[in-house]
Design an enzyme around this catalytic site. Structure first.
Site, PDB file in Angstrom:
ATOM      1  N   HIS A 139       0.935  -1.374  -0.159  1.00 35.28           N
ATOM      2  CA  HIS A 139      -0.088  -0.002   0.122  1.00 35.28           C
ATOM      3  C   HIS A 139       0.958   1.269  -0.087  1.00 35.28           C
ATOM      4  O   HIS A 139       1.832   1.435   0.715  1.00 35.28           O
ATOM      5  CB  HIS A 139      -0.894   0.088   1.153  1.00 35.28           C
ATOM      6  CG  HIS A 139      -0.496   0.041   2.634  1.00 35.28           C
ATOM      7  ND1 HIS A 139      -0.211   1.419   3.085  1.00 35.28           N
ATOM      8  CD2 HIS A 139      -0.093  -0.902   3.460  1.00 35.28           C
ATOM      9  CE1 HIS A 139       0.271   0.866   4.229  1.00 35.28           C
ATOM     10  NE2 HIS A 139       0.348  -0.268   4.335  1.00 35.28           N
ATOM     11  N   ASP A 181       6.170   1.270   6.849  1.00 39.78           N
ATOM     12  CA  ASP A 181       4.820   1.062   6.699  1.00 39.78           C
ATOM     13  C   ASP A 181       4.065   1.825   5.489  1.00 39.78           C
ATOM     14  O   ASP A 181       3.463   2.991   6.218  1.00 39.78           O
ATOM     15  CB  ASP A 181       4.217   1.073   7.980  1.00 39.78           C
ATOM     16  CG  ASP A 181       2.398   0.786   7.914  1.00 39.78           C
ATOM     17  OD1 ASP A 181       1.793   0.881   8.727  1.00 39.78           O
ATOM     18  OD2 ASP A 181       2.107   0.170   6.917  1.00 39.78           O
ATOM     19  N   GLU A 211      -5.010   1.820   2.618  1.00 42.59           N
ATOM     20  CA  GLU A 211      -5.080   0.698   3.367  1.00 42.59           C
ATOM     21  C   GLU A 211      -5.157   1.148   4.587  1.00 42.59           C
ATOM     22  O   GLU A 211      -6.122   0.359   5.549  1.00 42.59           O
ATOM     23  CB  GLU A 211      -3.819   0.094   3.000  1.00 42.59           C
ATOM     24  CG  GLU A 211      -3.618  -1.200   3.654  1.00 42.59           C
ATOM     25  CD  GLU A 211      -3.245  -1.375   5.278  1.00 42.59           C
ATOM     26  OE1 GLU A 211      -2.872  -0.152   5.604  1.00 42.59           O
ATOM     27  OE2 GLU A 211      -3.114  -2.136   5.964  1.00 42.59           O
ATOM     28  N   GLU A 212      -4.723   2.167   5.295  1.00 41.99           N
ATOM     29  CA  GLU A 212      -4.628   2.501   6.850  1.00 41.99           C
ATOM     30  C   GLU A 212      -5.826   2.784   7.569  1.00 41.99           C
ATOM     31  O   GLU A 212      -6.118   2.806   8.280  1.00 41.99           O
ATOM     32  CB  GLU A 212      -3.789   3.571   7.123  1.00 41.99           C
ATOM     33  CG  GLU A 212      -2.400   3.492   6.449  1.00 41.99           C
ATOM     34  CD  GLU A 212      -1.452   2.289   7.379  1.00 41.99           C
ATOM     35  OE1 GLU A 212      -2.070   1.828   8.483  1.00 41.99           O
ATOM     36  OE2 GLU A 212      -0.153   2.157   7.343  1.00 41.99           O
ATOM     37  N   ASP A 246       3.707  -5.729   3.272  1.00 41.52           N
ATOM     38  CA  ASP A 246       3.252  -4.767   3.993  1.00 41.52           C
ATOM     39  C   ASP A 246       4.339  -4.664   4.888  1.00 41.52           C
ATOM     40  O   ASP A 246       4.313  -5.475   6.062  1.00 41.52           O
ATOM     41  CB  ASP A 246       1.903  -4.639   4.317  1.00 41.52           C
ATOM     42  CG  ASP A 246       1.516  -3.385   5.359  1.00 41.52           C
ATOM     43  OD1 ASP A 246       0.232  -3.297   5.699  1.00 41.52           O
ATOM     44  OD2 ASP A 246       2.388  -2.502   5.582  1.00 41.52           O
ATOM     45  N   HIS A 251       3.166   4.067  12.336  1.00 47.55           N
ATOM     46  CA  HIS A 251       2.099   5.156  12.779  1.00 47.55           C
ATOM     47  C   HIS A 251       2.576   6.298  13.341  1.00 47.55           C
ATOM     48  O   HIS A 251       1.757   6.575  14.242  1.00 47.55           O
ATOM     49  CB  HIS A 251       0.913   4.451  13.154  1.00 47.55           C
ATOM     50  CG  HIS A 251       0.289   3.417  12.163  1.00 47.55           C
ATOM     51  ND1 HIS A 251      -0.906   2.552  12.465  1.00 47.55           N
ATOM     52  CD2 HIS A 251       0.604   2.839  10.998  1.00 47.55           C
ATOM     53  CE1 HIS A 251      -1.128   1.712  11.446  1.00 47.55           C
ATOM     54  NE2 HIS A 251      -0.312   1.753  10.834  1.00 47.55           N
TER      55      HIS A 251
HETATM   56  N1  IPO Z   1      -1.763  -3.111  11.244  1.00 42.46           N
HETATM   57  C1  IPO Z   1      -0.746  -3.200  10.019  1.00 42.46           C
HETATM   58  C2  IPO Z   1       0.595  -3.316  10.383  1.00 42.46           C
HETATM   59  C3  IPO Z   1       0.826  -4.478  10.947  1.00 42.46           C
HETATM   60  C4  IPO Z   1       0.600  -5.851  10.523  1.00 42.46           C
HETATM   61  C5  IPO Z   1       0.932  -6.708  11.269  1.00 42.46           C
HETATM   62  C6  IPO Z   1       1.481  -6.883  12.369  1.00 42.46           C
HETATM   63  I1  IPO Z   1       2.122  -8.528  13.199  1.00 42.46           I
HETATM   64  C7  IPO Z   1       1.847  -5.546  12.962  1.00 42.46           C
HETATM   65  C8  IPO Z   1       1.504  -4.486  12.335  1.00 42.46           C
HETATM   66  C9  IPO Z   1      -0.962  -1.937   9.394  1.00 42.46           C
HETATM   67  O1  IPO Z   1      -0.799  -0.728  10.003  1.00 42.46           O
HETATM   68  N2  IPO Z   1      -1.043  -1.913   8.105  1.00 42.46           N
HETATM   69  O2  IPO Z   1      -0.920  -0.543   7.455  1.00 42.46           O
HETATM   70 ZN    ZN Z   2      -0.018   0.722   8.817  1.00 41.94          ZN
HETATM   71 ZN    ZN Z   3       0.883  -1.181   6.297  1.00 43.27          ZN
END
Ligand code: IPO
Ligand code: ZN
Ligand code: ZN
Length: 291
Positions: free
Chosen positions: A97, A117, A151-152, A179, A256
């Site tokens: 993403h 991310d 995506e977020e 991701d 984040h």
């Molecule tokens: N929640 C997901 C990130 C995410 C995905 C898996 C794990 I383990 C920890 C964190 C996210 O913010 N994707 O953008």
């Molecule tokens: Zn994220």
């Molecule tokens: Zn992500």
């Protein structure tokens, strides 16, 4: 069947993947103030990826780059398509993403670099596309690289696209999500997530790693919820997989936030390179199967 029978093609292309290119793409993407789905920066980042992928496409007649418009927000998803030769009706999707966030309240002036991310995933994929196109690889199946918007805020860009593909009855043989590929939280290199994914395809990925990347250590983990865009493809009944940078317990604590920077991942892209290698093996082995 998930046969591993394209050693010549994979072993020719794998060594061409460069972590320096991945690093450059992560740097460029994390230089945007943010890539949030409603901001001008988020729109600009999508346009930048489209221009980068158009450069990779060059003038190959079997390669197209498009931006997928979403009805309810301005940031578009980006799709690069390498049309298959004699099995073009069957499609393989490799995605990540392009948006970033620092959580609720993210706005035009928020600082959200999103280096891991998910600039890392988009960069890992871009390097795979570069090598496939530079090496004039011609898949029998169609291969689609996707950089998803929004995506977020609930996997919204990939949900739109996966629903559209289902409506059009597109035969997606498999979807791979990248991701967060660049923060090594554990001794193991790649973790295959087992929830919201397809077990048979996960087994294929484990076999690909064993066959082509024998020095890499694999682990398994779970999110416990629909934690990235693979869940959008899974929801439409397509086989999805999610190779991830770490275990759940040791995942990147900086995401984040304004601290999700390249520096927080050691100013290198060696970890992300492993994901490019696995994704290339996946694309070429699946892409080379006939009807
Ligand atoms: N929640 C997901 C990130 C995410 C995905 C898996 C794990 I383990 C920890 C964190 C996210 O913010 N994707 O953008
Ligand atoms: Zn994220
Ligand atoms: Zn992500």
């Amino acid at each position: 069947s998930y046969a591993i029978d394209n050693q010549a093609a994979v072993n020719k292309l794998l060594p061409q993947l460069q972590d320096s290119n991945i690093l450059g793409t992560i740097q460029s993407l994390s230089n945007y103030q943010n890539r949030f789905y409603t901001t001008s920066h988020g729109v600009n980042a999508s346009n930048w990826i489209a221009s980068q992928w158009k450069q990779l496409a060059g003038n190959r007649a079997d390669v197209t780059v498009e931006q997928f418009s979403h009805a309810n927000w301005p940031q578009k998803s980006v799709i690069l398509t390498i049309k298959g030769t004699d099995n073009a009706a069957e499609t393989i999707v490799l995605g990540g993403h392009l948006d970033s966030t620092i959580g609720s309240g993210t706005g035009e002036s928020s600082r959200a670099p999103g280096a891991d991310d998910d600039a890392s995933g988009v960069a890992s994929l871009t390097e795979v596309a570069r090598v496939l196109l530079a090496g004039n690889y011609q898949p029998r199946r169609t291969i689609k690289f996707m950089a998803y918007a929004a995506e977020e805020v609930g996997l919204r860009g990939s949900a739109d696209i996966a629903k559209r593909f289902k409506q059009q009855q597109t035969k997606v043989v498999g979807a791979l999500q990248l991701d967060m590929t660049n923060y090594q939280g554990d001794a193991e290199d790649i973790f295959l997530f087992t929830d919201y994914t397809n077990a048979a395809q996960n087994g294929f990925l484990a076999n690909l790693a064993k066959a082509y990347l024998p020095s890499l250590k694999l682990g398994y983990s779970q999110c416990g919820y629909a934690c990235s865009d693979h869940a959008s493809w899974n929801a439409q009944g397509y086989a999805a997989s999610f190779p991830f940078e770490s275990s759940f317990d040791n995942s990147n604590p900086y995401i984040h936030s304004r601290n999700d920077t390249l520096a927080s991942s050691g100013n290198q892209a060696r970890h992300a390179l492993k994901f490019s290698q696995l994704a290339l093996a996946y694309a070429v082995e699946l892409g080379s199967d006939g009807p």
